[in-house]
Enzyme design. Sequence first.
Site, short mmCIF file in Angstrom:
data_model
loop_
_atom_site.label_atom_id
_atom_site.label_comp_id
_atom_site.label_asym_id
_atom_site.label_seq_id
_atom_site.Cartn_x
_atom_site.Cartn_y
_atom_site.Cartn_z
N GLY A 16 0.42 -1.25 -0.17
CA GLY A 16 0.17 -0.07 -0.24
C GLY A 16 0.99 1.10 0.02
O GLY A 16 0.62 2.30 -0.82
N CYS A 43 4.11 -8.43 1.20
CA CYS A 43 3.65 -9.25 0.24
C CYS A 43 4.91 -10.18 -0.37
O CYS A 43 5.45 -10.47 -0.77
CB CYS A 43 3.18 -8.98 -0.38
N CYS A 48 2.85 -13.17 -0.13
CA CYS A 48 2.52 -13.72 -1.29
C CYS A 48 3.54 -14.60 -2.36
O CYS A 48 3.20 -15.74 -2.71
CB CYS A 48 2.33 -13.11 -1.55
N LYS A 51 5.97 -17.33 -0.93
CA LYS A 51 5.02 -18.18 -0.90
C LYS A 51 5.05 -19.33 -2.00
O LYS A 51 4.59 -20.50 -2.25
CB LYS A 51 3.87 -18.01 -0.06
N TYR A 180 -5.50 -19.72 6.18
CA TYR A 180 -5.17 -20.30 4.67
C TYR A 180 -3.15 -19.71 4.46
O TYR A 180 -2.50 -20.83 3.86
CB TYR A 180 -5.20 -18.87 3.50
N GLU A 184 -1.52 -23.12 3.92
CA GLU A 184 -0.84 -23.25 2.56
C GLU A 184 0.83 -24.05 2.84
O GLU A 184 1.48 -24.58 2.32
CB GLU A 184 -0.21 -21.59 1.91
N GLY A 265 -2.65 -15.64 12.99
CA GLY A 265 -2.90 -14.83 12.93
C GLY A 265 -1.84 -13.70 13.18
O GLY A 265 -0.30 -14.24 13.46
N ASP A 306 -2.97 -3.41 5.62
CA ASP A 306 -2.68 -4.75 7.03
C ASP A 306 -2.84 -3.75 8.71
O ASP A 306 -3.98 -3.92 9.10
CB ASP A 306 -2.39 -5.56 6.92
N HIS A 439 -13.84 -25.04 -24.86
CA HIS A 439 -14.23 -26.69 -24.69
C HIS A 439 -12.60 -27.54 -25.15
O HIS A 439 -12.32 -26.88 -26.10
CB HIS A 439 -15.40 -27.85 -24.82
N GLU A 444 -15.36 -25.53 -17.85
CA GLU A 444 -16.36 -25.39 -18.47
C GLU A 444 -17.27 -25.36 -18.01
O GLU A 444 -18.79 -24.91 -17.94
CB GLU A 444 -16.63 -26.47 -20.23
P1 FAD Z 1 3.01 -4.75 4.30
O1 FAD Z 1 3.01 -4.68 2.94
O2 FAD Z 1 3.24 -5.95 5.48
O3 FAD Z 1 4.08 -3.16 4.86
C1 FAD Z 1 4.27 -2.94 6.02
C2 FAD Z 1 5.53 -2.51 5.90
O4 FAD Z 1 5.93 -1.46 7.06
C3 FAD Z 1 6.58 -3.57 5.83
O5 FAD Z 1 7.42 -2.79 4.50
C4 FAD Z 1 7.68 -2.64 7.10
O6 FAD Z 1 8.54 -3.66 7.40
C5 FAD Z 1 7.48 -1.72 7.36
N1 FAD Z 1 7.51 -1.05 8.52
C6 FAD Z 1 6.58 -1.06 9.73
N2 FAD Z 1 6.45 -0.50 10.44
C7 FAD Z 1 7.65 0.71 10.29
C8 FAD Z 1 8.00 2.22 10.66
N3 FAD Z 1 7.58 2.18 12.39
N4 FAD Z 1 8.99 2.63 9.75
C9 FAD Z 1 9.14 2.28 8.44
N5 FAD Z 1 8.79 1.20 8.15
C10 FAD Z 1 7.54 0.68 8.65
N6 FAD Z 1 -2.45 -11.40 -0.09
C11 FAD Z 1 -2.88 -11.68 -0.77
O7 FAD Z 1 -3.17 -10.63 -1.45
N7 FAD Z 1 -2.00 -12.95 -1.74
C12 FAD Z 1 -1.56 -14.43 -1.24
O8 FAD Z 1 -1.07 -14.96 -1.66
C13 FAD Z 1 -0.96 -13.46 -0.27
N8 FAD Z 1 0.10 -14.13 0.82
C14 FAD Z 1 0.76 -14.30 2.43
C15 FAD Z 1 1.44 -15.39 2.87
C16 FAD Z 1 1.87 -14.77 3.56
C17 FAD Z 1 3.20 -15.57 4.37
C18 FAD Z 1 1.91 -13.60 4.16
C19 FAD Z 1 2.19 -12.90 5.72
C20 FAD Z 1 1.34 -12.37 4.01
C21 FAD Z 1 0.24 -12.95 2.69
N9 FAD Z 1 -0.75 -11.80 2.02
C22 FAD Z 1 -1.08 -12.15 0.64
C23 FAD Z 1 -1.23 -10.86 2.71
C24 FAD Z 1 0.51 -9.69 1.97
O9 FAD Z 1 1.69 -9.26 2.53
C25 FAD Z 1 -0.57 -8.07 2.93
O10 FAD Z 1 -1.61 -8.33 2.91
C26 FAD Z 1 -0.16 -7.77 2.28
O11 FAD Z 1 1.46 -7.04 2.55
C27 FAD Z 1 -0.59 -5.92 2.44
O12 FAD Z 1 0.29 -4.82 2.65
P2 FAD Z 1 0.11 -3.87 3.75
O13 FAD Z 1 1.13 -1.97 2.99
O14 FAD Z 1 -0.61 -2.91 4.24
O15 FAD Z 1 1.97 -4.44 4.58
#
Ligand code: FAD
Length: 463
Positions: A16, A43, A48, A51, A180, A184, A265, A306, A439, A444
Site C-alpha cells: 500500500g 507481500c 505472497c 510463498k 490460509y 498453504e 493470526g 493491514d 472445451h 466449462e
Molecule cells: P506490508 O506489505 O506489510 O508493508 C508494511 C511495511 O511497513 C513493511 O515493509 C514494514 O517493514 C514497514 N514498517 C513497519 N513499521 C514501520 C516503521 N515504523 N517505519 C518504517 N517502516 C515500517 N495477500 C494476498 O493478496 N495474496 C497472497 O497470496 C498472500 N499471501 C501471504 C502469505 C503470507 C505468508 C503472508 C504473511 C501474507 C500474505 N498476504 C497475501 C497478505 C499480504 O502480504 C498483505 O496483505 C500485504 O502485504 C499488506 O500490505 P501493507 O502495505 O498493508 O503492509
Amino acid sequence: MAAYDYDLFVIGGGSGGVRAARVAASLGKRVGIAEEFRFGGTCVIRGCVPKKLFVYASQFPEHFEDAAGYGWTVPRAAFDWPTLIANKDREIARLEAIYQKNVANAGGETFQSRAVLVDRHTIRLEAEDRTVTADQILVATGGRPALHPALPGSEYCITSNEAFHLAELPKAIVIEGGGYIAVEFANIFHGLGVETTLVYRGTEILSRFDMDLRQALHQTMEKKGIRILCHAVSEDVSRRADGRLEVRVTGGEVLLADQVMLAIGRVPNTENLGLEAAGVDMAKNGAIVVDAWSRTNLDNIWAIGDVTNRVQLTPVAIHEAMCFIETAFKDNPTAPDHDVIATAVFSQPEIGTVGLSEDDAAKHFPDLEIYRAAFRPMRHTLSGRDEKMLMKLVVDGETRKVLGAHILGPDAGEMAQLLGIPLKAGSSKDDFDRTMAVHPTAAEELVTMYKPTYRVKNGKRID
Ligand code: FAD
C-alpha cells in the site's frame, strides 16, 4: 499554510505504502517514504511472492508422479533446499530494487529507516536521527505474525517470517493454525517431503470459506499424507537433547518435529509508532481506526492496508492506496470498495473463491439454488491421480443473481480472478447459462450446470 518538508510522508514501504508514494510523486507532490526493513513489504519479501515460489517448488513431486501415465519415465528426482532458498532470495532482491526504484523514478524520496510520529505533522527518522515534517501523513506499516507467549516453549517456535529462511529443510514440522497461511505452508512442506502435522483449535480448517471446499480440501490433504488435528492445540513445546522438538497436543499425544510453526493470526504494526503522541485513535487489537475514506480521527493522518485490519490482502492494500490518492490529492473523495473480493488459497489442490459461501448466503437470502459439480479433471484421467475437482455456484432463487462461486482444483485461483468480474458486475445465473463453454477445460463446468443440485429454503436444504 505552514511550509512542510513534504506534501506527503508515507510510513511503511509495503504494497500500500509504495503505491501511494509512487502515484503521489507522479502527480508532482513532494513525497518521502520510510521503510525500516525492506522495500516491497510483507507481500514481496515474506508473503505472497516467496510463498507462491515455494508452492511451485512443492508441486514438482506430483508432476513427476503424474508424468508416468502420459508415457514419461522420470528418474528418481532429488531436491535441494539451499538452491530453492538462494534462487528465491535472488528474485526477491530483484523485486525489492524495482519497488524502491519506481518510487525514486516518480520523484519520491526513499529512506531506509524506521519512522515514528512525533506529532501530527512531524516524523522522526530513527536511522538518520532527525525529524522531517509533512502536510499529509499516510501510515501503511502492515502487520506481523502473532506470537504465542502463553505457550510453554514458544521460544522454540518459528513463524512464516522464519519459514522463508530455514537453514535446513526439517524432516518433520508441526504447524499451528487453520487459516490460509497455515494451510498453504502445510501443503508446501508436505510437497517438499516433510512429515507435516496441522494442529487447529477450530472445527474445520479455513473458517470463512465455503464448508464444501473446506471439507473436500481437508480430505484431500489427509489422503496425500498431511495429518490434520482439529479441535486441538499445542500445549507444550520442549527441546530434546538431540535438538528435536516435542510438542504435546490436546489429549496428551506428543508429536516429534524439527520445527514448530505458529500461523495463528497477524497483529497490526502500531507499537511504539508515536500514534498516542500524535493523538491517533486505535482499536483494542491495535489496528488504526479509519473512516470509509481511510482517514484517521486526525484529518491529515491516513492509514491503509493491514495496519487497519480491514481485509488483509495485497490487492486490497493497493486499492486503498489508489482511493487515498483520489481523496487526498485529486479532490475526488473515493471510499475503498471491500465488497465481493475474489481470493485464492494456494493449497494443493488450490481454492479459488468469490462472493458468499452457502452458509453466509443462507443467512441473508430465503431461497437459494446451489449448483454443485464434483468430477475428476481431465488431467487426472491418464495420470490416475485420485483427486476430484469441486465447483459450486450459490444463486439467489428469487433474482437469479450469482452470489458466490467456489472452486477447489487445479488453477482455481486463476478462475476466481475471472469469476470476480461477473460477480462484481452482478451477473445472473442466466448470464452464465448464455455463455458458451470453452472445451475441453475444467472451467466449462461453470457454465454447464443447468439444474440446481439442491435448494436451500429458509436455511434448510431441500434435495
Ligand atoms: P506490508 O506489505 O506489510 O508493508 C508494511 C511495511 O511497513 C513493511 O515493509 C514494514 O517493514 C514497514 N514498517 C513497519 N513499521 C514501520 C516503521 N515504523 N517505519 C518504517 N517502516 C515500517 N495477500 C494476498 O493478496 N495474496 C497472497 O497470496 C498472500 N499471501 C501471504 C502469505 C503470507 C505468508 C503472508 C504473511 C501474507 C500474505 N498476504 C497475501 C497478505 C499480504 O502480504 C498483505 O496483505 C500485504 O502485504 C499488506 O500490505 P501493507 O502495505 O498493508 O503492509
